[in-house]
Scaffold this motif. Sequence first.
Motif, mmCIF file in Angstrom:
data_model
loop_
_atom_site.group_PDB
_atom_site.id
_atom_site.type_symbol
_atom_site.label_atom_id
_atom_site.label_comp_id
_atom_site.label_asym_id
_atom_site.label_seq_id
_atom_site.Cartn_x
_atom_site.Cartn_y
_atom_site.Cartn_z
ATOM 1 N N ARG A 60 -4.537 3.782 -11.759
ATOM 2 C CA ARG A 60 -5.765 3.047 -11.462
ATOM 3 C C ARG A 60 -6.363 3.478 -10.123
ATOM 4 N N PHE A 61 -5.499 3.823 -9.147
ATOM 5 C CA PHE A 61 -5.968 4.167 -7.810
ATOM 6 C C PHE A 61 -5.841 5.660 -7.515
ATOM 7 N N SER A 62 -5.801 6.500 -8.535
ATOM 8 C CA SER A 62 -5.574 7.928 -8.318
ATOM 9 C C SER A 62 -6.681 8.576 -7.490
ATOM 10 N N GLU A 114 0.831 -1.204 0.000
ATOM 11 C CA GLU A 114 0.000 0.000 0.000
ATOM 12 C C GLU A 114 0.873 1.266 0.000
ATOM 13 N N LYS A 173 1.430 7.165 -6.622
ATOM 14 C CA LYS A 173 0.442 8.208 -6.893
ATOM 15 C C LYS A 173 1.070 9.595 -6.874
ATOM 16 N N GLN A 224 -8.510 6.918 -5.168
ATOM 17 C CA GLN A 224 -8.783 6.094 -3.995
ATOM 18 C C GLN A 224 -7.726 6.339 -2.922
ATOM 19 N N THR A 265 0.966 4.243 -2.847
ATOM 20 C CA THR A 265 0.843 5.647 -2.477
ATOM 21 C C THR A 265 2.018 6.452 -3.019
ATOM 22 N N TYR A 285 -5.911 -0.757 -1.250
ATOM 23 C CA TYR A 285 -5.598 -1.179 -2.608
ATOM 24 C C TYR A 285 -5.466 -2.693 -2.736
#
Length: 156
Positions: free
Chosen positions: A86-88, A49, A56, A90, A53, A94
């Motif tokens: 994909r997680f921008s 995770e 990002k 959130q 981060t 993850y």
Amino acid sequence: MRHRKGGFKLQRNPSARRALLRGLATNVIERDRIVTTVTKAKAVRPWVEKMITLGKRDTLHSRRQAAAFLQTPAAVKKLFDTLAPRFSQQDGGYTRIIRLGPRKGDGAEEVVIEILGTELKKRAEERRKRKEERLKRQQEESESAEEVEKAPEAPS
């Protein structure tokens, strides 16, 4: 007493523990999912995770930090090019841990730790393969039916 002594020791000395966690995190990022034990999955989850981060942020410093922890350049590239976008939107959460049951050899409980969103990709890939196989079978059946029609009938 171990009050306020967080983390998992995993029955290893600090350098071996760090090497194990780096390897597991690299494999999770490269392969999207791995099968391991419950304790190892729970220990590596925060590291995966943190790497996402870092991805990002997408600065030179964060790339160097990720490259210092992950073991392969391919993992760093995938982290920054595919996983981070994909997680921008959130904030955390993850990964997922799914219990599989006991391992056959020693009875240790196994789990799958995976990055969210990979099951959609896997399902789409499976659907595509099934569709290709179905089309191939249909073509073979139609070709064999045409051959039967063209073949001269045997005199009786």
